[in-house]
Write a protein that holds these residues in place. Structure first.
Motif, PDB file in Angstrom:
ATOM      1  N   SER A  12       0.785  -1.234   0.000  1.00  0.00           N
ATOM      2  CA  SER A  12       0.000   0.000   0.000  1.00  0.00           C
ATOM      3  C   SER A  12       0.816   1.283   0.000  1.00  0.00           C
ATOM      4  O   SER A  12       0.257   2.355   0.179  1.00  0.00           O
ATOM      5  CB  SER A  12      -0.950   0.003   1.206  1.00  0.00           C
ATOM      6  OG  SER A  12      -0.216  -0.015   2.398  1.00  0.00           O
TER       7      SER A  12
ATOM      8  N   LYS B  85      -6.874  -0.657   3.915  1.00  0.00           N
ATOM      9  CA  LYS B  85      -7.578  -0.027   2.788  1.00  0.00           C
ATOM     10  C   LYS B  85      -8.794   0.766   3.257  1.00  0.00           C
ATOM     11  O   LYS B  85      -8.999   1.897   2.825  1.00  0.00           O
ATOM     12  CB  LYS B  85      -7.986  -1.095   1.784  1.00  0.00           C
ATOM     13  CG  LYS B  85      -8.639  -0.545   0.540  1.00  0.00           C
ATOM     14  CD  LYS B  85      -8.940  -1.663  -0.442  1.00  0.00           C
ATOM     15  CE  LYS B  85      -9.623  -1.142  -1.678  1.00  0.00           C
ATOM     16  NZ  LYS B  85      -9.897  -2.209  -2.631  1.00  0.00           N
TER      17      LYS B  85
ATOM     18  N   LEU C 129      -7.851   4.065   4.784  1.00  0.00           N
ATOM     19  CA  LEU C 129      -7.365   5.053   3.820  1.00  0.00           C
ATOM     20  C   LEU C 129      -8.526   5.754   3.114  1.00  0.00           C
ATOM     21  O   LEU C 129      -8.403   6.904   2.695  1.00  0.00           O
ATOM     22  CB  LEU C 129      -6.462   4.390   2.785  1.00  0.00           C
ATOM     23  CG  LEU C 129      -5.168   3.771   3.311  1.00  0.00           C
ATOM     24  CD1 LEU C 129      -4.416   3.088   2.176  1.00  0.00           C
ATOM     25  CD2 LEU C 129      -4.295   4.797   3.989  1.00  0.00           C
ATOM     26  N   LYS C 130      -9.657   5.078   2.980  1.00  0.00           N
ATOM     27  CA  LYS C 130     -10.818   5.658   2.300  1.00  0.00           C
ATOM     28  C   LYS C 130     -11.457   6.778   3.108  1.00  0.00           C
ATOM     29  O   LYS C 130     -12.040   7.698   2.545  1.00  0.00           O
ATOM     30  CB  LYS C 130     -11.877   4.582   2.056  1.00  0.00           C
ATOM     31  CG  LYS C 130     -11.511   3.558   1.036  1.00  0.00           C
ATOM     32  CD  LYS C 130     -12.661   2.567   0.890  1.00  0.00           C
ATOM     33  CE  LYS C 130     -12.409   1.536  -0.155  1.00  0.00           C
ATOM     34  NZ  LYS C 130     -13.555   0.630  -0.311  1.00  0.00           N
TER      35      LYS C 130
ATOM     36  N   GLY D 204     -11.607  11.170   2.722  1.00  0.00           N
ATOM     37  CA  GLY D 204     -11.240  11.631   1.385  1.00  0.00           C
ATOM     38  C   GLY D 204     -12.417  12.253   0.654  1.00  0.00           C
ATOM     39  O   GLY D 204     -13.559  12.148   1.082  1.00  0.00           O
TER      40      GLY D 204
ATOM     41  N   GLU E 239     -15.765   9.960  -4.420  1.00  0.00           N
ATOM     42  CA  GLU E 239     -15.241   9.279  -5.606  1.00  0.00           C
ATOM     43  C   GLU E 239     -16.046   9.704  -6.837  1.00  0.00           C
ATOM     44  O   GLU E 239     -17.257   9.879  -6.751  1.00  0.00           O
ATOM     45  CB  GLU E 239     -15.349   7.768  -5.433  1.00  0.00           C
ATOM     46  CG  GLU E 239     -14.545   7.229  -4.286  1.00  0.00           C
ATOM     47  CD  GLU E 239     -14.826   5.760  -4.038  1.00  0.00           C
ATOM     48  OE1 GLU E 239     -14.935   4.992  -5.014  1.00  0.00           O
ATOM     49  OE2 GLU E 239     -14.946   5.391  -2.864  1.00  0.00           O
TER      50      GLU E 239
ATOM     51  N   CYS F 201     -11.623   3.061  -7.780  1.00  0.00           N
ATOM     52  CA  CYS F 201     -10.500   3.752  -7.144  1.00  0.00           C
ATOM     53  C   CYS F 201      -9.617   2.810  -6.341  1.00  0.00           C
ATOM     54  O   CYS F 201     -10.068   1.776  -5.861  1.00  0.00           O
ATOM     55  CB  CYS F 201     -11.010   4.852  -6.225  1.00  0.00           C
ATOM     56  SG  CYS F 201     -11.955   6.127  -7.076  1.00  0.00           S
ATOM     57  N   SER F 202      -8.362   3.216  -6.194  1.00  0.00           N
ATOM     58  CA  SER F 202      -7.380   2.508  -5.365  1.00  0.00           C
ATOM     59  C   SER F 202      -6.708   3.528  -4.460  1.00  0.00           C
ATOM     60  O   SER F 202      -6.408   4.643  -4.887  1.00  0.00           O
ATOM     61  CB  SER F 202      -6.324   1.826  -6.235  1.00  0.00           C
ATOM     62  OG  SER F 202      -6.899   0.836  -7.044  1.00  0.00           O
ATOM     63  N   TRP F 203      -6.461   3.128  -3.208  1.00  0.00           N
ATOM     64  CA  TRP F 203      -5.889   4.016  -2.202  1.00  0.00           C
ATOM     65  C   TRP F 203      -4.534   3.506  -1.766  1.00  0.00           C
ATOM     66  O   TRP F 203      -4.336   2.306  -1.595  1.00  0.00           O
ATOM     67  CB  TRP F 203      -6.807   4.090  -0.983  1.00  0.00           C
ATOM     68  CG  TRP F 203      -8.094   4.774  -1.238  1.00  0.00           C
ATOM     69  CD1 TRP F 203      -8.409   6.068  -0.941  1.00  0.00           C
ATOM     70  CD2 TRP F 203      -9.272   4.220  -1.828  1.00  0.00           C
ATOM     71  NE1 TRP F 203      -9.689   6.351  -1.319  1.00  0.00           N
ATOM     72  CE2 TRP F 203     -10.253   5.226  -1.864  1.00  0.00           C
ATOM     73  CE3 TRP F 203      -9.596   2.964  -2.341  1.00  0.00           C
ATOM     74  CZ2 TRP F 203     -11.513   5.024  -2.387  1.00  0.00           C
ATOM     75  CZ3 TRP F 203     -10.854   2.752  -2.867  1.00  0.00           C
ATOM     76  CH2 TRP F 203     -11.801   3.777  -2.881  1.00  0.00           C
ATOM     77  N   TYR F 204      -3.608   4.448  -1.544  1.00  0.00           N
ATOM     78  CA  TYR F 204      -2.246   4.107  -1.139  1.00  0.00           C
ATOM     79  C   TYR F 204      -1.745   5.127  -0.129  1.00  0.00           C
ATOM     80  O   TYR F 204      -2.263   6.235  -0.033  1.00  0.00           O
ATOM     81  CB  TYR F 204      -1.308   4.106  -2.348  1.00  0.00           C
ATOM     82  CG  TYR F 204      -1.742   3.157  -3.433  1.00  0.00           C
ATOM     83  CD1 TYR F 204      -1.379   1.827  -3.394  1.00  0.00           C
ATOM     84  CD2 TYR F 204      -2.546   3.593  -4.476  1.00  0.00           C
ATOM     85  CE1 TYR F 204      -1.793   0.943  -4.380  1.00  0.00           C
ATOM     86  CE2 TYR F 204      -2.976   2.722  -5.465  1.00  0.00           C
ATOM     87  CZ  TYR F 204      -2.591   1.395  -5.411  1.00  0.00           C
ATOM     88  OH  TYR F 204      -3.017   0.532  -6.375  1.00  0.00           O
TER      89      TYR F 204
ATOM     90  N   VAL G  56      -2.500  10.271   1.972  1.00  0.00           N
ATOM     91  CA  VAL G  56      -3.167   9.244   1.182  1.00  0.00           C
ATOM     92  C   VAL G  56      -3.145   9.674  -0.277  1.00  0.00           C
ATOM     93  O   VAL G  56      -3.408  10.843  -0.599  1.00  0.00           O
ATOM     94  CB  VAL G  56      -4.629   9.040   1.651  1.00  0.00           C
ATOM     95  CG1 VAL G  56      -5.346   8.037   0.770  1.00  0.00           C
ATOM     96  CG2 VAL G  56      -4.673   8.616   3.102  1.00  0.00           C
TER      97      VAL G  56
ATOM     98  N   ARG H  41      -4.923   8.723  -3.855  1.00  0.00           N
ATOM     99  CA  ARG H  41      -6.027   7.970  -4.446  1.00  0.00           C
ATOM    100  C   ARG H  41      -5.982   8.109  -5.959  1.00  0.00           C
ATOM    101  O   ARG H  41      -5.844   9.210  -6.494  1.00  0.00           O
ATOM    102  CB  ARG H  41      -7.370   8.485  -3.932  1.00  0.00           C
ATOM    103  CG  ARG H  41      -8.536   7.651  -4.453  1.00  0.00           C
ATOM    104  CD  ARG H  41      -9.854   8.167  -3.974  1.00  0.00           C
ATOM    105  NE  ARG H  41     -10.223   9.329  -4.778  1.00  0.00           N
ATOM    106  CZ  ARG H  41     -11.278  10.104  -4.535  1.00  0.00           C
ATOM    107  NH1 ARG H  41     -12.036   9.869  -3.495  1.00  0.00           N
ATOM    108  NH2 ARG H  41     -11.547  11.123  -5.313  1.00  0.00           N
TER     109      ARG H  41
END
Length: 121
Positions: free
Chosen positions: A39, A70, A73-74, A77, A80, A86-89, A102, A104
């Protein structure tokens, strides 16, 4: 004799508990390293991709993102984009004001539709 036997039992229990704690610490460290590997994204990757880039090219530069953090992290934010995936890091760079950042990435119709950076809540 009974006193010596009790001491041996106590030492045995302490040894078993100590080994159990050591195993738990090693397992925990493994989970943390696994989470970081799956991540964390280098900020240069975030800066290097642009909206409109093909999804396959962008995803090739990103780790899987599948980890137990995960859902955390959402939180906090922005909304969307409709119809996107979407992908979160976590940013691998320095923290901003003591908070993790974060990153996204949202994809739609095979292209990077949006990339957003925000502080972790």
């Amino acid at each position: 004799m009974a006193q010596r036997k009790g001491c041996l039992i106590g030492c045995g229990v302490a040894l078993v508990l100590g080994v159990g704690v050591l195993v738990a610490v090693v397992f925990g460290m493994g989970k943390v390293l696994d989470m970081a590997d799956k991540s964390m994204v280098d900020p240069t990757v975030y800066e290097g991709v642009k909206t409109g880039d093909p999804e396959s090219e962008v995803r090739a530069k990103l780790p899987s993102g599948e980890s137990f953090v995960k859902s955390a992290l959402k939180e906090g934010g922005p909304v969307e984009p409709d119809g996107s995936s979407c992908s979160w890091y976590i940013s691998g760079g320095d923290t901003e004001m003591g908070e993790e950042t974060v990153l996204r990435f949202c994809f739609k119709d095979g292209k990077l539709a949006e990339k957003v950076r925000y502080p972790m809540k």
